[in-house]
Design a protein around this motif. Structure first.
Motif, PDB file in Angstrom:
ATOM      1  N   ARG A 113      41.521  53.990  22.683  1.00 56.29           N
ATOM      2  CA  ARG A 113      42.015  52.931  21.790  1.00 56.29           C
ATOM      3  C   ARG A 113      43.404  52.452  22.242  1.00 56.29           C
ATOM      4  NH1 ARG A 113      42.669  53.533  15.192  1.00 56.29           N
ATOM      5  NH2 ARG A 113      43.388  51.405  14.780  1.00 56.29           N
ATOM      6  N   GLN A 114      44.281  53.398  22.587  1.00 54.65           N
ATOM      7  CA  GLN A 114      45.616  53.034  23.031  1.00 54.65           C
ATOM      8  C   GLN A 114      45.571  52.372  24.409  1.00 54.65           C
ATOM      9  OE1 GLN A 114      48.639  53.387  21.182  1.00 54.65           O
ATOM     10  NE2 GLN A 114      49.125  51.908  22.804  1.00 54.65           N
ATOM     11  N   LEU A 115      44.641  52.828  25.254  1.00 53.92           N
ATOM     12  CA  LEU A 115      44.472  52.220  26.572  1.00 53.92           C
ATOM     13  C   LEU A 115      44.183  50.734  26.441  1.00 53.92           C
ATOM     14  CD1 LEU A 115      43.923  52.139  29.640  1.00 53.92           C
ATOM     15  CD2 LEU A 115      41.586  52.942  29.143  1.00 53.92           C
ATOM     16  N   LEU A 119      46.343  47.690  28.000  1.00 52.00           N
ATOM     17  CA  LEU A 119      45.785  46.698  28.920  1.00 52.00           C
ATOM     18  C   LEU A 119      46.031  45.281  28.416  1.00 52.00           C
ATOM     19  CD1 LEU A 119      42.377  48.353  29.878  1.00 52.00           C
ATOM     20  CD2 LEU A 119      44.385  48.085  31.332  1.00 52.00           C
ATOM     21  N   LYS A 120      45.922  45.092  27.116  1.00 52.13           N
ATOM     22  CA  LYS A 120      46.176  43.780  26.525  1.00 52.13           C
ATOM     23  C   LYS A 120      47.619  43.353  26.774  1.00 52.13           C
ATOM     24  CE  LYS A 120      45.789  41.186  22.180  1.00 52.13           C
ATOM     25  NZ  LYS A 120      45.418  41.272  20.752  1.00 52.13           N
ATOM     26  N   HIS A 125      51.084  39.899  29.580  1.00 47.08           N
ATOM     27  CA  HIS A 125      52.428  39.744  30.131  1.00 47.08           C
ATOM     28  C   HIS A 125      52.391  38.926  31.418  1.00 47.08           C
ATOM     29  CE1 HIS A 125      56.494  40.724  31.426  1.00 47.08           C
ATOM     30  NE2 HIS A 125      55.994  41.117  32.588  1.00 47.08           N
ATOM     31  N   PHE A 126      51.485  39.278  32.313  1.00 45.04           N
ATOM     32  CA  PHE A 126      51.431  38.591  33.600  1.00 45.04           C
ATOM     33  C   PHE A 126      50.672  37.264  33.521  1.00 45.04           C
ATOM     34  CE2 PHE A 126      52.354  42.977  34.901  1.00 45.04           C
ATOM     35  CZ  PHE A 126      53.477  42.734  35.672  1.00 45.04           C
ATOM     36  N   TYR A 136      43.793  38.606  27.739  1.00 40.80           N
ATOM     37  CA  TYR A 136      42.877  39.741  27.594  1.00 40.80           C
ATOM     38  C   TYR A 136      41.855  39.497  26.495  1.00 40.80           C
ATOM     39  CZ  TYR A 136      41.329  44.616  27.253  1.00 40.80           C
ATOM     40  OH  TYR A 136      40.582  45.768  27.238  1.00 40.80           O
ATOM     41  N   GLN A 137      42.311  38.975  25.364  1.00 43.74           N
ATOM     42  CA  GLN A 137      41.423  38.768  24.213  1.00 43.74           C
ATOM     43  C   GLN A 137      40.396  37.665  24.459  1.00 43.74           C
ATOM     44  OE1 GLN A 137      44.726  38.587  24.207  1.00 43.74           O
ATOM     45  NE2 GLN A 137      45.492  36.754  23.178  1.00 43.74           N
TER      46      GLN A 137
END
Length: 203
Positions: A113-115, A119-120, A125-126, A136-137
């Motif tokens: 879950r934290q991973l 990743l998001k 960010h980039f 990501y979403q």
């Protein structure tokens, strides 16, 4: 790290900003042999107290050694370039100017879950710097669900931090200016010229 006193950087803000500016790190772990992986690292916290956040593929040889409490060395590199002594106003030995941050840290695996949260943050960010970002979403959910089980996220708690910036501090201002002049002529070394100029407060 070879750590001459004249080039040491102790300022916490310098180190924090350095990692943000140059986040692609070499992570070294001692397995049956020394193992290294090159990965992007994000920061969690502030300059006074921070953790490193990253992930590796489970197919990576480092995976079996990445357990809670394992120590890793993270190496971040800044602008670097060969400096020819033919640029000096006097005869001397050529050298290499560079900057780097080394962090020995204790690894702690992240939950799945934290991973995904990590990743998001990393992707967004980039992607925010791109002309047409794909956040990501906005990725297909089935693609994410296929990818997540294949990687392991971790946080790394710093145990020892060393930072160095060797940018001709020991040379005369005349030499520093001449070196900057030559480095500025090449696209891939302009950043080193800027670093020398900033470090030595050249006009």
């Amino acid at each position: 790290m070879y750590y001459p006193k004249a080039y040491q950087k102790k300022d916490k803000s310098y180190i924090f900003d350095f990692i943000k500016a140059y986040p692609f790190s070499s992570m070294v772990i001692q397995g049956e042999e020394l193992l290294a992986t090159h990965i992007p690292i994000m920061l969690e916290g502030n300059a006074d107290e921070f953790k490193l956040i990253g992930h590796i593929a489970k197919s990576n040889p480092q995976f079996e050694y990445l357990k809670s409490g394992t120590e890793a060395l993270f190496i971040f590199q800044g602008p670097q370039a060969y400096v020819s002594s033919s640029w000096y106003p006097h005869k001397d030995i050529s050298t290499w100017d560079y900057s780097a941050v080394h962090i020995n840290a204790k690894l702690i695996p992240r939950s799945q879950r934290q991973l995904e949260k990590d990743l998001k943050i990393l992707v967004n960010h980039f992607e925010s710097r791109q002309e047409n970002p794909l956040y990501y979403q906005d990725l297909p959910r089935n693609l994410i669900e296929e990818h997540l089980p294949l990687i392991l996220g971790f946080q790394a708690i710093p145990l020892k931090i060393q930072a160095i910036a060797k940018y001709h501090q020991k040379q005369s201002q005349e030499t520093q200016i001449e070196v900057c002049k030559h480095l500025s002529k090449k696209k891939n070394t302009k950043e080193v010229a800027e670093a020398i100029s900033n470090e030595n407060r050249l006009k």
